[in-house]
Design a protein around this motif. Sequence first.
Motif, PDB file in Angstrom:
ATOM      1  N   ARG A 117       0.847  -1.203   0.000  1.00  0.00           N
ATOM      2  CA  ARG A 117       0.000   0.000   0.000  1.00  0.00           C
ATOM      3  C   ARG A 117       0.872   1.238   0.000  1.00  0.00           C
ATOM      4  NH1 ARG A 117      -3.185  -3.457   2.623  1.00  0.00           N
ATOM      5  NH2 ARG A 117      -5.342  -3.619   1.883  1.00  0.00           N
ATOM      6  N   LYS A 124      -1.599  -1.233  -4.152  1.00  0.00           N
ATOM      7  CA  LYS A 124      -2.682  -0.251  -4.042  1.00  0.00           C
ATOM      8  C   LYS A 124      -2.074   1.122  -3.814  1.00  0.00           C
ATOM      9  CE  LYS A 124      -6.394  -3.061  -3.688  1.00  0.00           C
ATOM     10  NZ  LYS A 124      -7.207  -3.173  -4.920  1.00  0.00           N
ATOM     11  N   VAL A 160      -3.177   4.748  -2.691  1.00  0.00           N
ATOM     12  CA  VAL A 160      -4.314   5.375  -2.006  1.00  0.00           C
ATOM     13  C   VAL A 160      -4.046   6.867  -1.819  1.00  0.00           C
ATOM     14  CG1 VAL A 160      -5.728   5.358   0.075  1.00  0.00           C
ATOM     15  CG2 VAL A 160      -4.709   3.209  -0.763  1.00  0.00           C
ATOM     16  N   TYR A 204       0.366   1.289   5.663  1.00  0.00           N
ATOM     17  CA  TYR A 204       1.047   1.824   4.477  1.00  0.00           C
ATOM     18  C   TYR A 204       2.524   1.456   4.489  1.00  0.00           C
ATOM     19  CZ  TYR A 204      -3.225   4.257   3.500  1.00  0.00           C
ATOM     20  OH  TYR A 204      -4.536   4.529   3.216  1.00  0.00           O
TER      21      TYR A 204
END
Lengths: 277, 277
Positions: free
Chosen positions: B6, B38, B40, B72
């Motif tokens: 992330r 991902k 974000v 994260y």
Amino acid sequence: MGSVTRIGVVAPSSRFSKATAARLEAHVEARFPGGDVKVVFHPACFANHGHFAGDDALRARAFLEMANDPRYDALWFARGGYGSCRIAEAVRDGLKPEARTKRYLGYSDAGSLLATLYKTGFAHVAHGPMVADFGRREGAEAIDRALDWLIKGATTGYEPSLDGRPTVAFNLTILDQLVGTAIEPDLSGHVVMIEEVSEALYRIDRMMFHLTGQASIRRIAGFRLGRVSDITPNEPEFGLTPEEIVRYWCLRSGIPYLGGADIGHDADNKIVPFGPR
Amino acid sequence: MGSVTRIGVVAPSSRFSKATAARLEAHVEARFPGGDVKVVFHPACFANHGHFAGDDALRARAFLEMANDPRYDALWFARGGYGSCRIAEAVRDGLKPEARTKRYLGYSDAGSLLATLYKTGFAHVAHGPMVADFGRREGAEAIDRALDWLIKGATTGYEPSLDGRPTVAFNLTILDQLVGTAIEPDLSGHVVMIEEVSEALYRIDRMMFHLTGQASIRRIAGFRLGRVSDITPNEPEFGLTPEEIVRYWCLRSGIPYLGGADIGHDADNKIVPFGPR
């Protein structure tokens, strides 16, 4: 001969216009018809080396020739632009005792040399109108204000908030770019007046971050803000005025904000003698 | 869940475009169809407060939310602009141990925060492409170079002159405006790469006067000059190229000039990990 006041004009930054020089000479002759005030442009004012009025060596030599020449009573900066920081240390190293008794007047880019002279202990250094201001609307008033100080140290053109505390005045960018260098004077306890022209507000904010972040600047008595003119566009709107920016950084850094100052890149630019009034 | 990387995107300077964010998300989904990466965007990237992506408090909080969140793996700067110096000290004071293990990547205005993180002892801080570079010609290459470093610390996108000596990279203006402040890291013995965009040559010269005049900067191993792009007009011609300017000030200050650097405000901007490689 003895009663003639001689003012030498120097251009340590960008080159000067011969046409404006001639107009200034005519103005001085008309105002002092007896010939007791002479304004002498150093030939290097009109030299040309890329961005500059001659290369670094020529500009430094020209400044020192007039500063060290006992026939001159005062040195007057022709104009700003850019370049005086490049020669400041060479000038400092070449100054002779004859240079100390003279008056020195200028602003904008000349601030690098004003700082150098003040740091070197010169007693008659001031921020105020330059020859190029003759080209402004009502520029003759600025010129006469400058001449009265250059000739006899007249206080009539002094910035009105001077209160006895040691004071200096600088273009914000020039001060921002000399802190931490060999030409930064000790400004502890000084009122520091700043003004700016042709900068974007985000740059002014960033310079205030940098300046107020310096340990040396945190020892000043406080900032006064002069005029901030010809602000370049900010997209989107910055959201703070110049005064709000200066107040913000003063508050954040614990430096007092002392109010406005009657200085700027304009004909109203008053005279700020460096040091205690 | 455990194998998903992330990457949190933050905008501590100017606000970011939702359209570019959506295009970037689509690019990442196409490149990693299994959903194992991902990206974000923090909602504050799209906030609006004058010049900034939200006010100082919101931008600092947004950065800290993602930096301190163990979900994260990396933080990626959305874009430059202006504003990260305003929140750097608040960010520094709010960082938790969870923030130390992450990778951080950005350049331009983000340099104020890269400097802060590096000064705080973070080990995975790098100068390199940001999300906004997706909008450049061949920007996808810059994005993939950035992603490879953010995801797995790939060295394939490293600036090729890295030689084992501790190194940093900065936009010249950003470095110029942080020396002497609380966020200046100790760069003694470092190779310092600089790049610039949209500045006039006389300003570059003046910044080099200021930078090379700092006692702290005189302790670096040397400067490397990246690309200087979109130089704004100088009237008259300045007379020196950016490399000539940097060489001049290096020579004058006794700081070694080490050559070029493959960095700049463009899609070729390579990755410079802060510290020893």
